[in-house]
Design an enzyme around this catalytic site. Structure first.
Site, PDB file in Angstrom:
ATOM      1  CE  LYS A  61      45.252  -2.902   1.538  1.00  0.00           C
ATOM      2  NZ  LYS A  61      46.026  -1.918   0.772  1.00  0.00           N
ATOM      3  CG  ASN A  62      48.162  -3.140  -1.958  1.00  0.00           C
ATOM      4  OD1 ASN A  62      47.049  -3.012  -1.430  1.00  0.00           O
ATOM      5  ND2 ASN A  62      49.190  -2.374  -1.645  1.00  0.00           N
ATOM      6  CB  CYS A 116      45.181   4.989   3.770  1.00  0.00           C
ATOM      7  SG  CYS A 116      45.236   3.399   4.593  1.00  0.00           S
ATOM      8  NE  ARG A 145      45.646   6.764  -2.112  1.00  0.00           N
ATOM      9  CZ  ARG A 145      45.579   5.580  -1.497  1.00  0.00           C
ATOM     10  NH1 ARG A 145      45.006   5.468  -0.322  1.00  0.00           N
ATOM     11  NH2 ARG A 145      46.093   4.506  -2.059  1.00  0.00           N
ATOM     12  N   PRO A 146      44.770  11.305  -6.825  1.00  0.00           N
ATOM     13  CG  PRO A 146      46.191  12.509  -8.242  1.00  0.00           C
ATOM     14  CD  PRO A 146      46.057  12.016  -6.832  1.00  0.00           C
ATOM     15  CD  GLN A 169      48.494   9.860 -15.797  1.00  0.00           C
ATOM     16  OE1 GLN A 169      48.925   9.321 -16.813  1.00  0.00           O
ATOM     17  NE2 GLN A 169      48.205  11.147 -15.753  1.00  0.00           N
ATOM     18  CG  ASP A 225      52.441   0.496   0.644  1.00  0.00           C
ATOM     19  OD1 ASP A 225      52.151   1.704   0.741  1.00  0.00           O
ATOM     20  OD2 ASP A 225      51.930  -0.252  -0.214  1.00  0.00           O
ATOM     21  NE  ARG A 248      41.340  -0.263   4.208  1.00  0.00           N
ATOM     22  CZ  ARG A 248      42.346   0.549   3.868  1.00  0.00           C
ATOM     23  NH1 ARG A 248      42.704   1.516   4.662  1.00  0.00           N
ATOM     24  NH2 ARG A 248      42.986   0.393   2.736  1.00  0.00           N
TER      25      ARG A 248
HETATM   26  N1  EPU Z   1      48.946   9.326  -9.191  1.00  0.00           N
HETATM   27  C1  EPU Z   1      48.457  10.354  -9.931  1.00  0.00           C
HETATM   28  N2  EPU Z   1      47.451  10.085 -10.819  1.00  0.00           N
HETATM   29  C2  EPU Z   1      46.928   8.846 -10.959  1.00  0.00           C
HETATM   30  C3  EPU Z   1      47.433   7.788 -10.189  1.00  0.00           C
HETATM   31  C4  EPU Z   1      48.457   8.054  -9.292  1.00  0.00           C
HETATM   32  O1  EPU Z   1      48.878  11.508  -9.811  1.00  0.00           O
HETATM   33  O2  EPU Z   1      46.015   8.664 -11.793  1.00  0.00           O
HETATM   34  C5  EPU Z   1      50.061   9.583  -8.241  1.00  0.00           C
HETATM   35  C6  EPU Z   1      49.642   9.387  -6.782  1.00  0.00           C
HETATM   36  O3  EPU Z   1      49.076  10.554  -6.241  1.00  0.00           O
HETATM   37  C7  EPU Z   1      50.948   8.969  -6.136  1.00  0.00           C
HETATM   38  C8  EPU Z   1      51.679   8.203  -7.245  1.00  0.00           C
HETATM   39  O4  EPU Z   1      51.060   8.603  -8.473  1.00  0.00           O
HETATM   40  O5  EPU Z   1      51.705  10.102  -5.821  1.00  0.00           O
HETATM   41  C9  EPU Z   1      51.613   6.690  -7.141  1.00  0.00           C
HETATM   42  O6  EPU Z   1      50.262   6.271  -6.932  1.00  0.00           O
HETATM   43  P1  EPU Z   1      49.764   4.804  -7.313  1.00  0.00           P
HETATM   44  O7  EPU Z   1      48.707   4.948  -8.348  1.00  0.00           O
HETATM   45  O8  EPU Z   1      50.926   3.937  -7.603  1.00  0.00           O
HETATM   46  O9  EPU Z   1      49.082   4.345  -5.951  1.00  0.00           O
HETATM   47  P2  EPU Z   1      47.754   3.517  -5.771  1.00  0.00           P
HETATM   48  O10 EPU Z   1      47.565   2.577  -6.889  1.00  0.00           O
HETATM   49  O11 EPU Z   1      46.608   4.419  -5.422  1.00  0.00           O
HETATM   50  C10 EPU Z   1      48.871   1.511  -4.562  1.00  0.00           C
HETATM   51  C11 EPU Z   1      48.682   0.796  -3.259  1.00  0.00           C
HETATM   52  C12 EPU Z   1      49.204   1.657  -2.130  1.00  0.00           C
HETATM   53  C13 EPU Z   1      50.669   1.979  -2.367  1.00  0.00           C
HETATM   54  C14 EPU Z   1      50.843   2.625  -3.748  1.00  0.00           C
HETATM   55  C15 EPU Z   1      52.288   2.863  -4.115  1.00  0.00           C
HETATM   56  C16 EPU Z   1      46.708  -0.526  -3.685  1.00  0.00           C
HETATM   57  C17 EPU Z   1      45.273  -0.756  -3.430  1.00  0.00           C
HETATM   58  N3  EPU Z   1      47.248   0.520  -3.080  1.00  0.00           N
HETATM   59  O12 EPU Z   1      48.106   2.705  -4.471  1.00  0.00           O
HETATM   60  O13 EPU Z   1      49.098   0.869  -0.967  1.00  0.00           O
HETATM   61  O14 EPU Z   1      51.138   2.866  -1.386  1.00  0.00           O
HETATM   62  O15 EPU Z   1      50.256   1.779  -4.758  1.00  0.00           O
HETATM   63  O16 EPU Z   1      53.007   1.675  -4.084  1.00  0.00           O
HETATM   64  O17 EPU Z   1      47.364  -1.290  -4.372  1.00  0.00           O
HETATM   65  C18 EPU Z   1      48.898   0.405   1.317  1.00  0.00           C
HETATM   66  O18 EPU Z   1      48.827  -0.787   1.022  1.00  0.00           O
HETATM   67  O19 EPU Z   1      49.053   0.819   2.495  1.00  0.00           O
HETATM   68  C19 EPU Z   1      48.801   1.408   0.251  1.00  0.00           C
HETATM   69  C20 EPU Z   1      48.516   2.677   0.469  1.00  0.00           C
END
Ligand code: EPU
Length: 419
Positions: free
Chosen positions: A22-23, A117, A122-123, A126, A306, A398
């Site tokens: 999925k991701n 979710c 979820r900022p 970055q 996850d 999803r």
């Molecule tokens: N973070 C920041 N600022 C940013 C981006 C991230 O502070 O600009 C923080 C987040 O708040 C979090 C950490 O950095 O504490 C890691 O976040 P990341 O950006 O890695 O997460 P994401 O890209 O939003 C993806 C997956 C998630 C998975 C995470 C961690 C997708 C669409 N989603 O989320 O998947 O938990 O990486 O591996 O790829 C799921 O599939 O159930 C799911 C939630």
């Protein structure tokens, strides 16, 4: 309202084949916007986030044809629209990848604030920092993110924290930029490598994906014309591995990349399960109550957040007390309230949850609070005594393809009913 009715108590036995990740899929689809031409994408998981991504790409002007349930051809030659439909983009998290790819393609992007979710804050600071470093101006207001640039120019970007989304989004925005972009402190998840491999197959020049420094040499154009197959989903594979352990079952899990699951394999052995690798197949079985263990979630190659809820189910019935420390998402213990309704003894506070192992779970009405919580509660229903009714299935749909069929083929008594 739909619900899953699960009659528990059957150890899972048999074979299951893992779908595409999925991701990876939800990033590769918007990445196709960087191509000026046609390509074929195989092994797409047939899940609602993928259908939503395709719907958005079609509205932006891409021509998508479904060849079978898991394969599309996508022709992006005529895409010139940079405003993504807000009603659709706010339905899922990965819509943030449209910012990087539309910015790369059109030098402007307008996308609704991403949904997905509820895992706490979820900022995307970055992602924005990366786009701005490449020369874009980014404004966030009225539920929209607007980005534009006269031109994008490669530079060095140090990510303040390891972020999957920011790493991929900066990669997307820099593929067609002038010069070289270095992404430092990059995330290393398998889906990052997969997105880079997809883009390179279509003509990009990305090196180092899978390490913490990624170098993107900007190219003038991605011509496409190739076929790409999405990597197998390591989280789906891990979900079935943990279902085998928790149910004292015996499962062959086919079509996985076993390397991606090394961390989970080690933990499963630690709690008393057995794992044997044979090429792209994992044989997982367990014939005793799991043992207690402590877990800390970390970016890849650490223990994946996850899979934390699914591991939580195994630890809820373990012999002894376990502690899970969740270091990625502040609200990822919501499922523990649901498990407690089934007889578990879990105390969650902030980033830590303490699991006092109980002998048994008992069927109850429960709610999927997010995608992985939903998968965990299916496993809980399968191992519980009595009947579990699981609601909020849209979260599960999803991210998991044919989940109840796959569990039913392994012997679970699970039915989807419309109330
Ligand atoms: N973070 C920041 N600022 C940013 C981006 C991230 O502070 O600009 C923080 C987040 O708040 C979090 C950490 O950095 O504490 C890691 O976040 P990341 O950006 O890695 O997460 P994401 O890209 O939003 C993806 C997956 C998630 C998975 C995470 C961690 C997708 C669409 N989603 O989320 O998947 O938990 O990486 O591996 O790829 C799921 O599939 O159930 C799911 C939630």
């Amino acid at each position: 309202m739909e619900k899953l009715v699960i009659k528990g108590g059957t150890p899972l036995k048999g074979e299951v084949t893992i779908s595409g990740a999925k991701n990876a899929a939800v990033a590769i689809l918007p990445a196709a916007l960087l191509i000026n031409g046609k390509c074929t994408i195989e092994n797409l998981p047939n899940i609602s986030d993928v259908k939503l991504s395709c719907e958005i790409l079609s509205k932006l002007g891409a021509k998508i044809e479904w060849i079978d349930n898991n394969t599309i051809t996508i022709d992006t030659t005529n895409v010139c629209e940079h405003q993504a439909p807000i009603g659709l983009t706010s339905k899922f998290r990965a819509s943030y990848y449209l910012i990087g790819s539309l910015l790369g393609r059109c030098k402007k992007a307008e996308v609704g604030s991403p949904g997905g979710c509820n895992l706490g804050s979820r900022p995307i600071d970055q992602h924005i920092k990366g786009f701005e470093a490449l020369g874009a101006t980014v404004k966030v207001s009225n539920g929209k993110i607007k980005a534009s640039a006269d031109k994008l120019v490669g530079t060095s970007i140090y990510l303040d924290m390891v972020s999957v989304g920011a790493t991929i989004n900066v990669m997307l925005a820099s593929v067609l930029a002038e010069g070289t972009t270095i992404i430092d402190n990059a995330a290393k998840e398998p889906h990052i490598v997969d997105v880079a491999n997809f883009l390179n197959t279509m003509g990009a020049d990305i090196r180092g994906a899978g390490t913490d420094v990624i170098k993107v040499n900007g190219v003038k154009e991605l011509k496409g014309g190739a076929t790409y197959s999405v990597v197998p989903d390591q989280i789906e594979a891990g979900t079935f591995m943990l279902a085998a352990v928790a149910s004292k079952g015996d499962i062959l899990i086919k079509n996985c990349i076993t390397k991606h699951l090394e961390c989970l394999t080690a933990k499963i052995i630690e709690i008393g399960g057995n794992v044997e690798e044979d090429g792209d197949t994992l044989h997982v079985w367990c014939n005793k109550r799991p043992q207690k263990a402590n877990i800390k979630t970390l970016p890849y190659p650490g223990f994946p957040t996850d899979l934390q809820p699914q591991m939580g189910v195994a630890l809820s019935i373990a012999n002894g007390t376990s502690i899970i420390n969740e270091s990625i998402w502040e609200s990822r213990f919501q499922y523990t309230n649901e498990l407690n309704k089934m007889g578990a003894k879990i105390t969650a506070q902030g980033k830590t949850a303490i699991f006092e192992g109980v002998e048994k779970l008992y069927g109850a009405p429960v709610y999927a609070t997010d995608l992985r919580a939903g998968a965990a509660l299916i496993i809980a229903g399968i191992i519980a005594e009595g009947t579990t009714e699981l609601y909020n299935l849209s979260h599960i749909d999803r991210g998991y393809e044919n989940i109840e069929d796959k569990f039913r083929n392994l012997g679970a008594d699970i039915t989807r009913v419309n109330e």
